[in-house]
Each structure stands twice: as structure tokens, then as C-alpha cells.
Design a protein around this motif. Structure first.
Motif, mmCIF file in Angstrom:
data_model
loop_
_atom_site.group_PDB
_atom_site.id
_atom_site.type_symbol
_atom_site.label_atom_id
_atom_site.label_comp_id
_atom_site.label_asym_id
_atom_site.label_seq_id
_atom_site.Cartn_x
_atom_site.Cartn_y
_atom_site.Cartn_z
ATOM 1 N N ASP A 1 2.259 13.109 -10.125
ATOM 2 C CA ASP A 1 2.966 12.683 -8.920
ATOM 3 C C ASP A 1 2.209 11.616 -8.134
ATOM 4 O OD1 ASP A 1 0.902 14.096 -7.735
ATOM 5 O OD2 ASP A 1 2.186 15.604 -6.793
ATOM 6 N N ALA A 2 1.080 11.135 -8.685
ATOM 7 C CA ALA A 2 0.327 10.073 -8.020
ATOM 8 C C ALA A 2 0.795 8.684 -8.438
ATOM 9 C CB ALA A 2 -1.166 10.217 -8.313
ATOM 10 N N ILE A 3 1.754 8.619 -9.352
ATOM 11 C CA ILE A 3 2.296 7.331 -9.770
ATOM 12 C C ILE A 3 3.600 7.091 -9.010
ATOM 13 C CG2 ILE A 3 3.195 5.961 -11.683
ATOM 14 C CD1 ILE A 3 1.403 7.476 -13.568
ATOM 15 N N ASP A 4 3.553 6.188 -8.035
ATOM 16 C CA ASP A 4 4.727 5.895 -7.219
ATOM 17 C C ASP A 4 5.476 4.672 -7.730
ATOM 18 O OD1 ASP A 4 4.303 7.925 -5.043
ATOM 19 O OD2 ASP A 4 2.406 6.845 -4.888
ATOM 20 N N ILE A 5 4.749 3.574 -7.905
ATOM 21 C CA ILE A 5 5.338 2.321 -8.384
ATOM 22 C C ILE A 5 4.530 1.880 -9.600
ATOM 23 C CG2 ILE A 5 5.971 -0.054 -7.769
ATOM 24 C CD1 ILE A 5 5.561 0.842 -4.806
ATOM 25 N N MET A 6 5.210 1.410 -10.627
ATOM 26 C CA MET A 6 4.470 0.954 -11.808
ATOM 27 C C MET A 6 5.067 -0.339 -12.337
ATOM 28 S SD MET A 6 5.856 3.860 -14.480
ATOM 29 C CE MET A 6 6.355 5.015 -13.199
ATOM 30 N N GLY A 7 4.193 -1.192 -12.816
ATOM 31 C CA GLY A 7 4.621 -2.421 -13.457
ATOM 32 C C GLY A 7 4.854 -2.173 -14.929
ATOM 33 N N LEU A 8 6.109 -2.260 -15.358
ATOM 34 C CA LEU A 8 6.451 -2.031 -16.758
ATOM 35 C C LEU A 8 6.566 -3.348 -17.502
ATOM 36 C CD1 LEU A 8 9.335 0.622 -16.573
ATOM 37 C CD2 LEU A 8 6.870 1.016 -16.651
ATOM 38 N N ASP A 9 5.981 -3.414 -18.672
ATOM 39 C CA ASP A 9 6.283 -4.520 -19.574
ATOM 40 C C ASP A 9 7.785 -4.526 -19.821
ATOM 41 O OD1 ASP A 9 6.713 -5.531 -22.538
ATOM 42 O OD2 ASP A 9 4.802 -6.360 -21.883
ATOM 43 N N VAL A 10 8.351 -5.709 -20.040
ATOM 44 C CA VAL A 10 9.803 -5.821 -20.171
ATOM 45 C C VAL A 10 10.388 -5.067 -21.360
ATOM 46 C CG1 VAL A 10 10.002 -8.012 -18.934
ATOM 47 C CG2 VAL A 10 9.504 -8.032 -21.388
ATOM 48 N N THR A 11 9.553 -4.510 -22.219
ATOM 49 C CA THR A 11 10.076 -3.762 -23.375
ATOM 50 C C THR A 11 10.069 -2.250 -23.156
ATOM 51 O OG1 THR A 11 7.903 -3.583 -24.445
ATOM 52 C CG2 THR A 11 9.216 -5.560 -24.928
ATOM 53 N N TRP A 12 9.627 -1.768 -22.000
ATOM 54 C CA TRP A 12 9.407 -0.336 -21.825
ATOM 55 C C TRP A 12 10.525 0.402 -21.100
ATOM 56 C CZ3 TRP A 12 3.774 -0.894 -19.551
ATOM 57 C CH2 TRP A 12 2.936 -1.395 -20.550
#
Length: 426
Positions: A94-105
Motif C-alpha cells: 500500500d506504499a505505492i500510490d503513483i507509478m510510472g509504467l512503461d507503455v507496454t505494461w
């Protein structure tokens, strides 16, 4: 048998590290319990330009004390980034609020239930003014699961002292390279030939530019066919020609950049980060460093370069999802996208920036990027993408050993297995 006791000297550093991490967690929780603003953890690629850290500070101030964004750096490689996120989300962190995803994920993470969909007014705000093709990368089964933070696409970079007019097609470029080689001049065409994601991107771009695709529209089976065979034939032709750098089977984007800066090449297919790098590292060659559209497969059909980039998604287990959605929109707003483009070279996803004279004056190849994005292709959208990519890059490596018909048949067979969960690669 009794296990030997670990010496105190060896235990010490580990104990200190554990205590330090615990102190950070306790202080963070303590500040929220004491009435401080909630902390939103943003996990993204490591950025040396300072643009991401600056965006976190700017949006923290703009929140008026409603939240505090902490920018956490993921590993440098895309594989390392994905691995860390997958492990933590699988554990319902629950410590992951916002994440940068590679465009393939997006498809994989959405299918696993690890990210939240954008709905209602939030979705409307995310979509408004955003370029169409980057939005495709954030969409799965008709639902938006992320908001495009930045995008990326390759251009053709070339030396105007060697090539007065850039080639329009792959055939023209190969002929020019052969002519330069015959004259004893720098003539290599720098491109990504190592067995990794860059090789898949090269193949995907050529297949799309030839009018085809790797998967069917519903992503249930391979498409490939004649366009894929033509793409594989072009890759082999380059690899067996004088235009091929001897290091082609091991080259990634950065090796291509270095070869161009060293003066060994006439052409380079790469991302915009090469422009400020050439300006800083070889001012003499920079005077002749130009850009042009990605070469076409056919003279009457525009090229369809494969886009990259990062999409911002909200963790399904976040304790503050409402604030996280709001913060993500701030992180990718107009001002932060300009900073990321100018400082880090990352193309924006907001359409109107490409007609903003103040921005384009600072980003001279904006129009070329925009035209490429309008015709761009995306990589196959499927939860099994990692396996699809590995199948392609390993089958086509080294490029000089490609047999167009046989290699495409191998890819087709192995993609079918991957989509049906047979022979999956971890």
C-alpha cells in the motif's frame, strides 16, 4: 548440525540498514498521525535531469498542504523497474500510490488488478488535449488505466556534411550508405540490434510501416504475414551490408549515440536524447547534426515509428487513491511536461504544446516529433507482452542470421504458445 554464528562485524551493516529503513517508515507514518499531510509515493524511472524531482516539489506546493509527493527512483533498466513493481504489487504493497509504467505494461497490470481505472471526471481530465496514440498505450479493454506522462519516438538523425538531403525510404538510405562506404567516408546506419526490447521496437516499426501488425486487433493471435517477412528482410539486408556497424548484434540506444558522436556513422535511428548529447559532447559534429522523419518502407506510405514513453497509474492498494489521481494529473500538467521535454528531452503528450511557439523555440524538432506521433504505432497490447517481446528479439538476433520466412514462422508459433500460456518465460 548447529549453524555457525555470523560475526558481529558482518551483522552490523545489515542491522543499521534495517533500523534506518524502519526509522523512515515510522517517521512517515508518524507525520500523518500527527496531522501532517499524507505522503504520496511516486515510483518512476531514475531521472538525471531533475525534471521529475522538480515536478514532485512543484505539485506538493500546489496542493496547498493537502499532500506531499515523494519521488522514488526505480532501477535503471525497464526490466528491473517492472520486476520491482510486480513483486511489490503482488504483495499488495500500500506504499505505492503513483507509478510510472512503461507503455507496454498497462494491459498486464490492469489484468492482474494492480492498478485502478480512470473513470468519470478524472478520465475526462486525463483524456482532454492528450494525443491519441499515447492514450492507446494506457488503455486496456476499452478502459483507461493510466494517464500519459510523456511519450517518445525515434527520428532519423544524419550528418548534413555527408548527406545533403536525407533519405525518404529504407532503400534510399541503404544505397546512400553503400555509396559513402565506396568513397571511404563514415557510412554506418546506427540502430538497435542487440537481443532486447530495442530489437523488438525496430521490427514492430517496420511491420507497421509495411501495413501490418504483430497481433490481431483483439490481441488473441499473431497477424504477421507478408509485412513481417518484408520487415525481417530489411533487417537482414542492413545487417549484411557495409552500412552495418560491426557491433550491431550488441548495440543499444546508447552505443548508437556514442558511435554517432565519435564520427563513425552517417545515420542514426534513435530518440531525441541524442540531440542535447551531441551538442554537449561533439560541438564540431553538432553543426552538421540534422533530423528527418523515420524512413519509409514504401515511398507512398508514411513510416509508423513505434512510440515509447511513461504512463502514470494509481496503485490498487494505495491508502490515498483520490489524492493520488489528483497528484498524477498535476505531475503531467503543461508546465511539468515542458520541463521534462526541455531538460530531459522527453516529448510531451499534450497536443497544444506542439503549436506553442515559446515551447517549440526551445524544442527545435517538435514538429518532426509531432508528425511522427500522428502516424505512430504502438507495441502489441497484451498481458503477455513481455513474452511476445522476448520471442521476437531472440528469434531475430543476430540480424545477419535472419531467414525472413522461417524466422517469421518461428515467431508466429512461439507467440501463439505465449498467448495460450504455453512455454511462458518468467
Amino acid at each position: 548440525m548447529r549453524r555457525p554464528t555470523r560475526p558481529a562485524a558482518a551483522r552490523g551493516p545489515r542491522v543499521l540498514i534495517a533500523l534506518s529503513m524502519l526509522a523512515v517508515l515510522l517517521s512517515s507514518c508518524g507525520s500523518e498521525r500527527a496531522g501532517g499531510p499524507p505522503t504520496l509515493n511516486w515510483y518512476n524511472f531514475p531521472d538525471d535531469s531533475g525534471a521529475l524531482a522538480g515536478a514532485a516539489r512543484t505539485c506538493t506546493r500546489a496542493s496547498g498542504g493537502r499532500y506531499r509527493i515523494v519521488y522514488n527512483k526505480l532501477p535503471r533498466t525497464a526490466d528491473g523497474q517492472r520486476q520491482q513493481l510486480v513483486r511489490r504489487l503482488a504483495a499488495e504493497d500500500d506504499a505505492i500510490d503513483i507509478m510510472g509504467l512503461d507503455v507496454t505494461w498497462a494491459a498486464e497490470f490492469a489484468e492482474a488488478g494492480w492498478i485502478l481505472p480512470w473513470t468519470g471526471a478524472l478520465r475526462d481530465r486525463a483524456v482532454e488535449g492528450t494525443l491519441k496514440v499515447p492514450l492507446q498505450t494506457a488503455t486496456w479493454k476499452g478502459r483507461l488505466y493510466a494517464v500519459p506522462y510523456n511519450t517518445n519516438t525515434q527520428l532519423l538523425w544524419y550528418r548534413s556534411d555527408l548527406v545533403p538531403e536525407p533519405p525518404r525510404t529504407w532503400s534510399e538510405m541503404l544505397d546512400m550508405a553503400r555509396g559513402l562506404a565506396a568513397e571511404g567516408k563514415p557510412h554506418y546506419i546506427e540502430i538497435q540490434g542487440a537481443p532486447y526490447e530495442g530489437l523488438t521496437v525496430w521490427f514492430n516499426t517496420l511491420v507497421a510501416s509495411a501495413g501490418g501488425s504483430i497481433l490481431t486487433e483483439d490481441a488473441t493471435e499473431p497477424a504477421l504475414g507478408r509485412p513481417a517477412e518484408r520487415a525481417a528482410a530489411v533487417m537482414r539486408e542492413l545487417a549484411r551490408s557495409p552500412a552495418a556497424d560491426p557491433s550491431l548484434p550488441n548495440q543499444m540506444e546508447d552505443q548508437n549515440r556514442l558511435a554517432m558522436e565519435a564520427g563513425r556513422a552517417a545515420f542514426e535511428l534513435n530518440y531525441p536524447f541524442v540531440y542535447p548529447s551531441m551538442q554537449a559532447n561533439n560541438p564540431r559534429l553538432f553543426r552538421h547534426f540534422r533530423w528527418a522523419p523515420y524512413p519509409r518502407m514504401d515511398a507512398d506510405r508514411p513510416a509508423r515509428p513505434t512510440i515509447g514513453g511513461i504512463d502514470l497509474a494509481i496503485g490498487a492498494y494505495s491508502r490515498h487513491p483520490g489524492l493520488a489521481f489528483e497528484a498524477a494529473l498535476c505531475l503531467r500538467n503543461r508546465e511539468n511536461q515542458i520541463t521534462a521535454a526541455v531538460q530531459g528531452g522527453l516529448p510531451p503528450t499534450l497536443r497544444d504544446l506542439y503549436s506553442d511557439q515559446e515551447f517549440t523555440a526551445r524544442y527545435p524538432f517538435a514538429d518532426a516529433i509531432f508528425q511522427a506521433l500522428e502516424n505512430a504505432s504502438v507495441r502489441p497490447r497484451t498481458p503477455a507482452y513481455q513474452n511476445v517481446s522476448i520471442v521476437i528479439s531472440h528469434t531475430l538476433s543476430p540480424p545477419s542470421a535472419i531467414d525472413p520466412r522461417r524466422s517469421v514462422r518461428t515467431i508466429e508459433r512461439q507467440i501463439t504458445d505465449a498467448l495460450e500460456s504455453r512455454g511462458l518465460i518468467p
